[in-house]
Design a protein around this motif. Sequence first.
Motif, PDB file in Angstrom:
ATOM      1  N   THR A  95       1.895 -56.559   9.418  1.00 47.96           N
ATOM      2  CA  THR A  95       2.260 -55.205   9.838  1.00 47.96           C
ATOM      3  C   THR A  95       1.051 -54.462  10.398  1.00 47.96           C
ATOM      4  OG1 THR A  95       4.018 -55.090   8.172  1.00 47.96           O
ATOM      5  CG2 THR A  95       3.216 -53.001   9.055  1.00 47.96           C
ATOM      6  N   LEU A  96      -0.094 -54.559   9.718  1.00 51.23           N
ATOM      7  CA  LEU A  96      -1.307 -53.903  10.212  1.00 51.23           C
ATOM      8  C   LEU A  96      -1.728 -54.479  11.560  1.00 51.23           C
ATOM      9  CD1 LEU A  96      -3.428 -53.700   6.918  1.00 51.23           C
ATOM     10  CD2 LEU A  96      -2.068 -51.888   7.995  1.00 51.23           C
TER      11      LEU A  96
ATOM     12  N   LEU B  15     -11.041 -66.983   6.468  1.00 51.80           N
ATOM     13  CA  LEU B  15     -11.228 -65.579   6.106  1.00 51.80           C
ATOM     14  C   LEU B  15      -9.955 -64.974   5.516  1.00 51.80           C
ATOM     15  CD1 LEU B  15     -13.350 -64.269   9.127  1.00 51.80           C
ATOM     16  CD2 LEU B  15     -14.124 -65.206   6.941  1.00 51.80           C
ATOM     17  N   SER B  16      -8.803 -65.386   6.033  1.00 54.92           N
ATOM     18  CA  SER B  16      -7.541 -64.861   5.504  1.00 54.92           C
ATOM     19  C   SER B  16      -7.341 -65.222   4.043  1.00 54.92           C
ATOM     20  CB  SER B  16      -6.362 -65.387   6.332  1.00 54.92           C
ATOM     21  OG  SER B  16      -6.428 -64.920   7.655  1.00 54.92           O
ATOM     22  N   LYS B  17      -7.912 -66.347   3.629  1.00 56.76           N
ATOM     23  CA  LYS B  17      -7.754 -66.771   2.233  1.00 56.76           C
ATOM     24  C   LYS B  17      -8.516 -65.850   1.284  1.00 56.76           C
ATOM     25  CE  LYS B  17      -5.781 -70.033   1.341  1.00 56.76           C
ATOM     26  NZ  LYS B  17      -4.335 -70.244   1.086  1.00 56.76           N
ATOM     27  N   ASP B  18      -9.541 -65.156   1.785  1.00 56.21           N
ATOM     28  CA  ASP B  18     -10.243 -64.167   0.955  1.00 56.21           C
ATOM     29  C   ASP B  18      -9.357 -62.957   0.672  1.00 56.21           C
ATOM     30  OD1 ASP B  18     -12.552 -65.660   0.824  1.00 56.21           O
ATOM     31  OD2 ASP B  18     -13.499 -64.669   2.535  1.00 56.21           O
ATOM     32  N   VAL B  19      -8.534 -62.613   1.661  1.00 57.29           N
ATOM     33  CA  VAL B  19      -7.723 -61.399   1.568  1.00 57.29           C
ATOM     34  C   VAL B  19      -6.416 -61.657   0.827  1.00 57.29           C
ATOM     35  CG1 VAL B  19      -6.616 -59.553   2.890  1.00 57.29           C
ATOM     36  CG2 VAL B  19      -8.750 -60.589   3.724  1.00 57.29           C
ATOM     37  N   MET B  20      -5.779 -62.791   1.114  1.00 57.07           N
ATOM     38  CA  MET B  20      -4.486 -63.111   0.492  1.00 57.07           C
ATOM     39  C   MET B  20      -4.689 -64.039  -0.697  1.00 57.07           C
ATOM     40  SD  MET B  20      -2.014 -63.768   3.793  1.00 57.07           S
ATOM     41  CE  MET B  20      -2.882 -65.279   4.245  1.00 57.07           C
TER      42      MET B  20
ATOM     43  N   ILE C 276     -10.194 -57.728   7.137  1.00 54.85           N
ATOM     44  CA  ILE C 276      -8.940 -57.147   7.624  1.00 54.85           C
ATOM     45  C   ILE C 276      -9.127 -56.605   9.042  1.00 54.85           C
ATOM     46  CG2 ILE C 276      -7.298 -55.259   7.309  1.00 54.85           C
ATOM     47  CD1 ILE C 276      -7.593 -55.612   4.299  1.00 54.85           C
ATOM     48  N   LEU C 277     -10.232 -55.896   9.285  1.00 49.95           N
ATOM     49  CA  LEU C 277     -10.512 -55.398  10.629  1.00 49.95           C
ATOM     50  C   LEU C 277     -10.694 -56.551  11.605  1.00 49.95           C
ATOM     51  CD1 LEU C 277     -12.964 -52.453   9.831  1.00 49.95           C
ATOM     52  CD2 LEU C 277     -10.563 -52.303  10.565  1.00 49.95           C
ATOM     53  N   TYR C 278     -11.291 -57.641  11.129  1.00 45.85           N
ATOM     54  CA  TYR C 278     -11.453 -58.843  11.960  1.00 45.85           C
ATOM     55  C   TYR C 278     -10.088 -59.349  12.416  1.00 45.85           C
ATOM     56  CZ  TYR C 278     -12.484 -63.744  13.082  1.00 45.85           C
ATOM     57  OH  TYR C 278     -12.578 -64.967  13.703  1.00 45.85           O
ATOM     58  N   MET C 279      -9.122 -59.394  11.493  1.00 45.03           N
ATOM     59  CA  MET C 279      -7.794 -59.896  11.832  1.00 45.03           C
ATOM     60  C   MET C 279      -7.063 -58.964  12.785  1.00 45.03           C
ATOM     61  SD  MET C 279      -6.342 -61.618   8.344  1.00 45.03           S
ATOM     62  CE  MET C 279      -7.251 -60.704   7.109  1.00 45.03           C
ATOM     63  N   VAL C 280      -7.272 -57.665  12.627  1.00 39.67           N
ATOM     64  CA  VAL C 280      -6.577 -56.702  13.492  1.00 39.67           C
ATOM     65  C   VAL C 280      -7.216 -56.650  14.875  1.00 39.67           C
ATOM     66  CG1 VAL C 280      -5.997 -54.277  13.822  1.00 39.67           C
ATOM     67  CG2 VAL C 280      -5.800 -55.308  11.548  1.00 39.67           C
TER      68      VAL C 280
END
Length: 310
Positions: A40-41, A24-29, A222-226
């Motif tokens: 940071t978030l 999932l992080s690869k979708d965001v970055m 992003i909410l998933y990661m936070v």
Amino acid sequence: MKNPIRVHAALFTAAFIYAANYSLSKDVMPHFARPFGLVTLRVIGAALFFGILSRLVTQDRITGRADNVRAVLCGLIGIASNQLLFFSGLELTTPINASLVQTVSPIVVVLASAVLLGEKITRARAAGIVLAGVGAALIILGRKTGATPGQDTPLGNLYILLNATAFGVYLVIVTPLMRKYHPFTVLARIFLVGALAVVPFGWRQAVAIDYAHLPLLIWSEILYMVICLTILAYLLNNWALKYASPALTGVYIYLQPVLAVIIAVGLGKDTFTLEKALQASLIFLGVFLVSRKPKPSLAPAKPLVASSQD
């Protein structure tokens, strides 16, 4: 074991949350957000959550110079360095590579325990360290299988290895605090330290995110990661580890990269090759040998006496 189904469910859910993050992080970055901005978030969100939760749940406070210094080190190593290295590495490497390299954390725990606590390293553990080290080195120095243009896979793999090292050291130095204070008290302090350390590096990337035009999918990731990755996974692990045996938690150490591979391949984020399977087998075997408890030394031989108990 108390509530075995719930314990398994908690450990599996936590492992799945961690495993899904690799893809999932690869979708965001890096298109929608850069790694330091995401960190940071995450850290600010967790610092606020655990800070409020610790105030509601317990009046426990960390006291004494030694414990406060240890808490600062935990925040710098286990939160700031750990997270910055992980997301920097994940941006540059593939989900499968990252999940496999990070599996060496138990190796680092043993090495750190030997250096910091004076624990002995048996021959079996030494062999496991060598095997896992070879497997990790082959991944780090291997071909850029599955990489996309602009990625620096070896450098990303190296960042993930350093991330695993930081996390392994953190597990050793945080244990005395967890045994002495309420877990929420410790987490509130170390995430506060981590936030103070991360913000100078990541605030520019955090404010540079175009929040108004983020697609709904990216917002949810992003909410998933936070929320899930930083907060929920820890709460599940913390509850389950009260009741799970070391052997059971060891099984879920191996399950996480397996789930990461399945998710990455299923979503088309990466490919699993025979080469990666061989590298993974070296790491898994090494971690297995290192995770085994040394056999207690045999007591001096005594005359055999009949016993009524088995």
